[in-house]
Design a protein around this motif. Structure first.
Motif, PDB file in Angstrom:
ATOM      1  N   VAL A  45       7.338   6.425   1.291  1.00  0.00           N
ATOM      2  CA  VAL A  45       6.502   6.011   0.165  1.00  0.00           C
ATOM      3  C   VAL A  45       5.529   7.122  -0.216  1.00  0.00           C
ATOM      4  CG1 VAL A  45       6.747   3.545   0.637  1.00  0.00           C
ATOM      5  CG2 VAL A  45       4.848   4.801   1.649  1.00  0.00           C
ATOM      6  N   HIS A  46       5.432   8.130   0.647  1.00  0.00           N
ATOM      7  CA  HIS A  46       4.618   9.318   0.363  1.00  0.00           C
ATOM      8  C   HIS A  46       5.224  10.474   1.148  1.00  0.00           C
ATOM      9  CE1 HIS A  46       1.062  11.898  -0.224  1.00  0.00           C
ATOM     10  NE2 HIS A  46       1.332  12.293   1.005  1.00  0.00           N
ATOM     11  N   GLN A  63       1.121  -5.668   4.275  1.00  0.00           N
ATOM     12  CA  GLN A  63       1.452  -4.260   4.036  1.00  0.00           C
ATOM     13  C   GLN A  63       1.097  -3.490   5.304  1.00  0.00           C
ATOM     14  OE1 GLN A  63       0.792  -2.401   0.254  1.00  0.00           O
ATOM     15  NE2 GLN A  63       0.334  -4.380  -0.691  1.00  0.00           N
ATOM     16  N   SER A  96      -4.540   5.870  -0.232  1.00  0.00           N
ATOM     17  CA  SER A  96      -3.879   6.107  -1.504  1.00  0.00           C
ATOM     18  C   SER A  96      -2.620   5.243  -1.637  1.00  0.00           C
ATOM     19  CB  SER A  96      -3.523   7.588  -1.639  1.00  0.00           C
ATOM     20  OG  SER A  96      -2.733   7.820  -2.770  1.00  0.00           O
ATOM     21  N   VAL A  97      -1.842   5.153  -0.574  1.00  0.00           N
ATOM     22  CA  VAL A  97      -0.634   4.322  -0.592  1.00  0.00           C
ATOM     23  C   VAL A  97      -1.006   2.862  -0.818  1.00  0.00           C
ATOM     24  CG1 VAL A  97       1.250   3.435   0.850  1.00  0.00           C
ATOM     25  CG2 VAL A  97       0.814   5.904   0.741  1.00  0.00           C
ATOM     26  N   GLN A  99      -3.683   1.702  -2.366  1.00  0.00           N
ATOM     27  CA  GLN A  99      -4.139   1.543  -3.749  1.00  0.00           C
ATOM     28  C   GLN A  99      -2.964   1.537  -4.717  1.00  0.00           C
ATOM     29  OE1 GLN A  99      -7.052   4.737  -3.632  1.00  0.00           O
ATOM     30  NE2 GLN A  99      -8.729   3.251  -3.601  1.00  0.00           N
ATOM     31  N   LYS A 100      -1.954   2.368  -4.456  1.00  0.00           N
ATOM     32  CA  LYS A 100      -0.759   2.381  -5.311  1.00  0.00           C
ATOM     33  C   LYS A 100       0.023   1.073  -5.195  1.00  0.00           C
ATOM     34  CE  LYS A 100      -0.201   7.363  -5.291  1.00  0.00           C
ATOM     35  NZ  LYS A 100       0.507   8.511  -4.705  1.00  0.00           N
ATOM     36  N   ASN A 101      -0.229   0.323  -4.126  1.00  0.00           N
ATOM     37  CA  ASN A 101       0.446  -0.948  -3.911  1.00  0.00           C
ATOM     38  C   ASN A 101      -0.497  -2.133  -4.125  1.00  0.00           C
ATOM     39  OD1 ASN A 101       3.364  -0.500  -2.936  1.00  0.00           O
ATOM     40  ND2 ASN A 101       2.163   1.098  -1.929  1.00  0.00           N
ATOM     41  N   ASN A 102      -1.475  -1.917  -5.021  1.00  0.00           N
ATOM     42  CA  ASN A 102      -2.383  -2.973  -5.496  1.00  0.00           C
ATOM     43  C   ASN A 102      -3.317  -3.552  -4.443  1.00  0.00           C
ATOM     44  OD1 ASN A 102      -1.315  -2.776  -8.140  1.00  0.00           O
ATOM     45  ND2 ASN A 102       0.445  -3.970  -7.470  1.00  0.00           N
ATOM     46  N   THR A 104      -6.812  -3.280  -3.544  1.00  0.00           N
ATOM     47  CA  THR A 104      -8.037  -2.699  -4.101  1.00  0.00           C
ATOM     48  C   THR A 104      -9.240  -2.896  -3.194  1.00  0.00           C
ATOM     49  OG1 THR A 104      -8.419  -4.729  -5.349  1.00  0.00           O
ATOM     50  CG2 THR A 104      -7.230  -2.958  -6.480  1.00  0.00           C
TER      51      THR A 104
END
Length: 167
Positions: A45-46, A63, A96-97, A99-102, A104
């Motif tokens: 994923v990164h 997650q 970052s991962v 945040q990219k997956n909602n 917050t």
């Protein structure tokens, strides 16, 4: 703990190990070295050349990701003060991962490492779990803050910063 750190399953090889991969910083027996070198079918994923991130195969939260250095680095007990920037970058990638997956609410996450001998893969890997409030009973034990077997990223950074330059 050990079950969650089994991480991704090795898939078919991406061909013979290249000489670059056999160079210093690669352990051909380490599953995380293979994943970071993209020699498995594990979905990343990164990936930025230094760090790779992928989903844990036995998630402890809705997650659950692992962030690993591409080059082989031993477990968190083997680190020195010089590794602080690496650990900080691992944390940045993990956040970052999320945040990219909602995700917050970064106050409801668990970022940390199993402390040896409670890690089954001897390759530095950051557990990134979210939301921590939705972790199951066993995950709350395996990833318990202030335990003998799990250290948060923040605790590890503090520990490393307190080491003398010679360590």
């Amino acid at each position: 703990m050990a079950a969650t750190e089994g991480a991704a399953q090795a898939g078919p090889s991406a061909g013979p190990v290249k000489s670059r991969a056999q160079a210093d910083g690669y352990d051909k027996t380490c599953i995380f070295c293979k994943i970071g070198s993209q020699q498995t079918d594990t979905e990343l994923v990164h990936f930025d050349g230094d760090l790779a991130c992928f989903k844990d195969i036995k998630p402890g939260a809705p997650q659950h990701y692992l962030v690993v250095p591409v080059k082989h680095v031993g477990n968190c007990r083997s680190l020195t003060k010089d590794h602080v920037p690496l650990v900080e970058k691992m944390v940045e990638v993990g956040k970052s991962v999320l945040q990219k997956n909602n995700i917050t609410d970064l106050s409801d996450v668990r970022l940390g490492f199993h402390w040896p001998p409670f890690s089954s893969v001897n390759h530095l890997h950051l557990h990134v779990l979210a939301p921590a409030s939705e972790m199951g009973f066993m995950s709350k034990i395996f990833y318990r803050i202030d335990s003998y077997w799990f250290v948060t990223a923040e605790q590890l950074i503090q520990r490393l910063n307190s080491l003398s330059e010679s360590n």
